[in-house]
Design an enzyme around this catalytic site. Structure first.
Site, short mmCIF file in Angstrom:
data_model
loop_
_atom_site.label_atom_id
_atom_site.label_comp_id
_atom_site.label_asym_id
_atom_site.label_seq_id
_atom_site.Cartn_x
_atom_site.Cartn_y
_atom_site.Cartn_z
N ASP A 191 0.85 -1.19 0.00
CA ASP A 191 0.00 0.00 0.00
C ASP A 191 0.89 1.25 0.00
O ASP A 191 1.39 1.64 -1.04
CB ASP A 191 -0.95 -0.04 1.20
CG ASP A 191 -2.20 0.80 0.99
OD1 ASP A 191 -2.40 1.31 -0.13
OD2 ASP A 191 -2.97 0.95 1.94
N ASP A 192 1.11 1.88 1.12
CA ASP A 192 1.90 3.10 1.20
C ASP A 192 3.16 2.88 2.02
O ASP A 192 3.21 2.01 2.90
CB ASP A 192 1.08 4.23 1.85
CG ASP A 192 -0.23 4.49 1.14
OD1 ASP A 192 -0.21 4.62 -0.10
OD2 ASP A 192 -1.27 4.56 1.82
N LYS A 233 1.65 9.23 2.46
CA LYS A 233 0.26 9.67 2.44
C LYS A 233 0.06 10.55 3.67
O LYS A 233 0.03 10.07 4.81
CB LYS A 233 -0.71 8.48 2.49
CG LYS A 233 -2.18 8.89 2.44
CD LYS A 233 -3.10 7.69 2.61
CE LYS A 233 -3.10 6.84 1.37
NZ LYS A 233 -4.04 5.68 1.52
#
Length: 485
Positions: A191-192, A233
């Site tokens: 994901d991040d 993020k």
């Protein structure tokens, strides 16, 4: 030398009423954790520890007397905590730290069924650990976790079986404020690299210093997964209203599938100083919808993004960057644009980031001395642009009595700091508490190459644990200080 000093520390701590326990099996570890008291040290012998169940750390240290979980000083290799036999499940967080005032250092956590380490406590220091191949974020903070410092840690190859989740690091959802990441790397997480999405918390602030986020959104085998693929993020929330204030200093976002620095509906204040973004889907992305409250970007560079950058916010202060003042940032400005350097170069013995040539400015680049003073150390007439200041100054390969920067330690009145410089340097010396707050700051010293030493007096420091930081324009070295009455 190491064994003599270890025996000294054991005797000293016994006189203070602190216990030191050495563990070599999971059951010994569980027993030590269940009875730990402020000031105690639990030493973990090298080897692989196979865990079939998760465990919690819930006994509190106190301010000035942390409980420490450390690798044994005689270890040659690092302890590996292997949770890969656990089923993938949101209830299978490998280690849960709900306690306050802990120092956890030098552990590799592998294969958790959910998070490798979940922190809900506060005022903890997590140092020189790694988190890999977990089924959710390698290290996550939540449930009000506040004022924690994550120092010199790595998180990589984390992915779930649905191929859509798992970050490197996550200070998100209902986390508290005042958390810091310093000298950390996150790469190839599904994901991040860092996720700051909020749900249940608002108007918190997280700080990122000297952190590298690269190639996130990719699986371990190099293929693109179904996650978001951002480097950093900054925030975001379900209702698009919550504020996650974020401060980035000397950070790198490179080769991430989606955004390098990502807005994602964050309504907070975001500050970006002396950062470098390279070859992300979009290097810097702050959109005009669900707009951020403020965006500050200074002394930063952006090169070879897949889409044009965007810098929208209610208030902006964007100056002295590599796309302003007639500057053009291109490949000729840098010694290397090889992202693999960020992953393959080993950390230094003290856990600090390796010296790499990636996005190091070449001699003659017009990005040198093109910045503005933002309170970070710099060499020359003005700060350079990007994450790394140029110059010949450096504390590369500090050599000190074994692995110790200062001796004696603990100390009651003064301690000798001994080190060896490869070349002449202008050195700054600071003392921080373990929550990352600077307590003492000394005048910079011009020092010659070779052996150097100075005496650090205790002065106003109360009894407790601190970080001694030696820093110049290219790097820093940290050592733990322990002061006693």
């Amino acid at each position: 030398m190491k064994r003599t000093l270890l025996l000294f520390l054991i005797l000293f701590n016994c006189l203070l009423g602190f216990s030191q326990t050495t563990v070599s099996t999971p059951q010994m570890l569980f027993t030590a954790l269940s009875s730990a008291s402020p000031g105690d040290i639990i030493y973990v012998m090298e080897g692989t520890y196979n865990f079939t169940s998760k465990f919690s750390i819930n006994r509190n240290g106190v301010n000035g007397n942390l409980i420490s979980l450390l690798p044994h000083p005689d270890n040659i290799s690092r302890p590996l905590f292997d949770f890969s036999s656990m089923a993938e499940s949101s209830s299978n967080r490998a280690i849960t730290l709900s306690a306050n005032y802990w120092h956890i250092k030098g552990l590799d956590v592998f294969g958790a069924g959910d998070n490798g380490l979940f922190i809900s406590g506060s005022n903890n220091l997590i140092e020189f650990c790694s988190f890999s191949e977990c089924k959710d974020s390698g290290l996550q903070m939540g449930n009000g976790a506040a004022n924690n410092t994550v120092l010199n840690c790595d998180s990589y190859n984390n992915a779930d079986s649905l191929v859509e989740n798992a970050d490197g690091f996550a200070c998100k959802l209902d986390a508290g404020t005042g958390n810091k990441f310093i000298g950390c790397r996150a790469w190839q997480n599904l994901d991040d690299g860092w996720d700051g999405y909020l749900r249940g918390a608002d108007n918190i602030t997280t700080t990122y210093e000297n952190c590298w986020a690269f190639r996130n959104g990719y699986l371990k085998n190099g293929t693109i997964g179904g996650g978001d693929g951002n480097g950093f993020k900054t925030g975001g929330s379900d209702d698009k209203l919550l504020k996650h204030n974020a401060i980035y200093k000397n950070c790198i976002a490179a080769g991430n599938v989606f955004d390098g620095f990502d807005h994602n509906s964050n309504r907070g204040n975001v500050e970006i100083y002396n950062c470098s973004a390279y070859s992300n889907g979009r290097n810097i992305s702050f959109s005009s919808t669900n707009i951020a409250s403020s965006l500050t970007i200074k002394n930063s560079v952006s090169l070879s993004g897949g889409s044009n950058d965007s810098y929208n916010a209610t208030a902006t202060d964007i100056t002295n960057n590599g796309w302003q003042n007639g500057l053009v940032t291109n490949s000729a400005d840098f010694e290397s644009l090889d992202i693999t350097e960020l992953m393959t170069a080993p950390r230094k013995v003290d856990g600090s980031l390796p010296d790499v040539n990636f996005m190091r400015l070449t001699v003659g680049s017009d990005l040198i001395d093109a910045g503005i003073d933002v309170g970070l150390p710099f060499n020359g007439a003005a700060p350079d642009l990007g994450y790394l200041e140029t110059g010949t100054l450096g504390i590369n390969n500090i050599l000190v009595n074994g692995s110790f920067v200062n001796y004696p330690n603990p100390f009651s009145t003064e301690t000798n700091v001994v080190f060896n410089l490869k070349q002449s340097s202008q050195l700054s010396v600071s003392v921080y508490n373990l929550m990352g707050v600077k307590i003492l700051d000394f005048d910079k010293k011009d020092l010659a190459a070779g052996n150097n030493s100075f005496v650090l007096k205790r002065n106003e420091l109360s009894s407790g644990n601190y970080l001694l930081v030696l820093m110049d324009n290219e790097g820093q070295s940290n050592s733990k200080l322990i002061t006693v009455k």
